[in-house]
Design an enzyme around this catalytic site. Sequence first.
Site, short mmCIF file in Angstrom:
data_model
loop_
_atom_site.label_atom_id
_atom_site.label_comp_id
_atom_site.label_asym_id
_atom_site.label_seq_id
_atom_site.Cartn_x
_atom_site.Cartn_y
_atom_site.Cartn_z
N LYS A 138 0.86 -1.19 0.00
CA LYS A 138 0.00 0.00 0.00
C LYS A 138 0.89 1.25 0.00
CE LYS A 138 -3.60 -2.36 2.66
NZ LYS A 138 -4.74 -2.32 1.73
N ARG A 191 -9.79 -12.00 1.01
CA ARG A 191 -10.64 -13.03 0.38
C ARG A 191 -9.93 -14.39 0.34
NH1 ARG A 191 -10.97 -9.52 -5.02
NH2 ARG A 191 -10.94 -7.96 -3.38
#
Length: 528
Positions: free
Chosen positions: A309, A386
Amino acid sequence: MGHSATPAAAFATLGLTKPAAVEIPQIIFTAKEMDFLEWKGDILAVAVTEKDMKRDSNFENSILKRLDDKLGGLLAEASKEEDFNGKVGQSTVLRLPGLGFKRLGLFGLGSPSSTVTAYRGIGEAVAGVAKAAQASKAAICLASSDLMPKEFKLNSASAIVSGTMLGMYEDIRFKSESKKSLLKTVDVIGFGSGPEVDQKLKYATSVCAGVIFGKELVNAPANVITPGVLAEEASKIAALYSLVISATILNEDQCKELKMGSYLGVAAASSNPPHFIHLCYRPPNGDVKRKLAIVGKGLTFDSGGYNIKTGPGCSIELMKVDMGGAAAAFGAAKALGQLKPSGVEVHFIVASCENMISGTGMRPGDIVTASNGKTIEVNNTDAEGRLTLADALVYACSQGIEKVVDLATLTGACVVALGPSIAGIFSPSDDLAKEIATASEVTGEKFWRMPLDESYWESMKSGVADMVNTGGRQGGSITAALFLKQFVDEKVQWLHIDMAGPVWNEKKRAATGFGVSTLVEWVLNNSS
């Protein structure tokens, strides 16, 4: 009930930071039917609607008229001067010497058909005044409660209790100086009295204990809450409510035996080992009519991995919140341990780990194999939640459940779509979506059902594996939900909650405890 494996991790000491022990506000709430003018204490809070505030020379509302008469017209004068007309969020407080109560507050509810959110706001506002005034005894009453349906009265009383408790609570575990909360008793006047109301107030305090626990987990930094510590905190819940909750903590080797390659791929880069956490609630009498599961995303820190990030707005400094789904699950477990609903068995499942960067870490382009045998080409290591949820959902479905709800701070796309205070829900089951919507009407938490369009799955296909783990920017929260659907048994009703927005309150710079109260309400609605 024994643990199949106990986490060996002691509390993390990176930076020598340890949370101070802080007591949750111990407030006694009592439902009373009495003449509020006879009440004695520090603050008498009156909740008023815009209709209640209507007046010519006098208030039309009988309660406000009596109050104003007692105060020699001071109430009308003050509310006029301060332009107080009962709108939501408005308040005015008078200091009154020589009466049974030291302060009188008017708090705005807005329209007469206000939602439970407005009543929770009243509780929060009263808590703010109580803190400022260092009050120990307060009362909250309604200017007009005669026309309220009984069920709404109960839910409103519950919302006021929640607002007051959560408004009094401050997370000061990591501050060097702290103030003690002085509020000890709150009388709730005009909402009825007797066992039914008492039970509703007790319900609200139990749920608040779960919400506060969830907030504390999310607020704690990643150098304090590691996967091992999160497992310890879950084990403490099982120990505290051992008559109804048991804990199973799986270590890395046990997860390998269960072929959880998708989850372990994410965990591979961190020096803090993964912990797969499974709490199980069973009712005291053992009679189970329905089996549910709550699966929470449990990334105690998310660096993004090799797709790190970076840049403004990436919020890497806030990535302790990436276990908000796990916090909601365990907060709900704590509340249900206190409430002990009958007829329902609930599995709380969290595949906890950190998404870090190292020579052992998962690379973009790697292929991982989930525990149901499906292969995933990892085209973005920052779409890691996920991957952990995939194995957690397969495991949940193996427990013989009928319904599963998963909660995750999953996509920035959902925040773009719905903003900071609304969670997206995705489900192929209309019935389950309706159940969550019904529960949220009572709790006041905001959800919006999103489409689950199968045609979007086209972008998730891989040339070398069964699927990729992200399908690009467009419709990102939908493709993420479609990814999770690949790991749910077709016989099981499934609903996914993307709570990336409402997990955190930017204004307060603190966790919200989002999801706990709706999950508890949903479980109770499924119980006998």
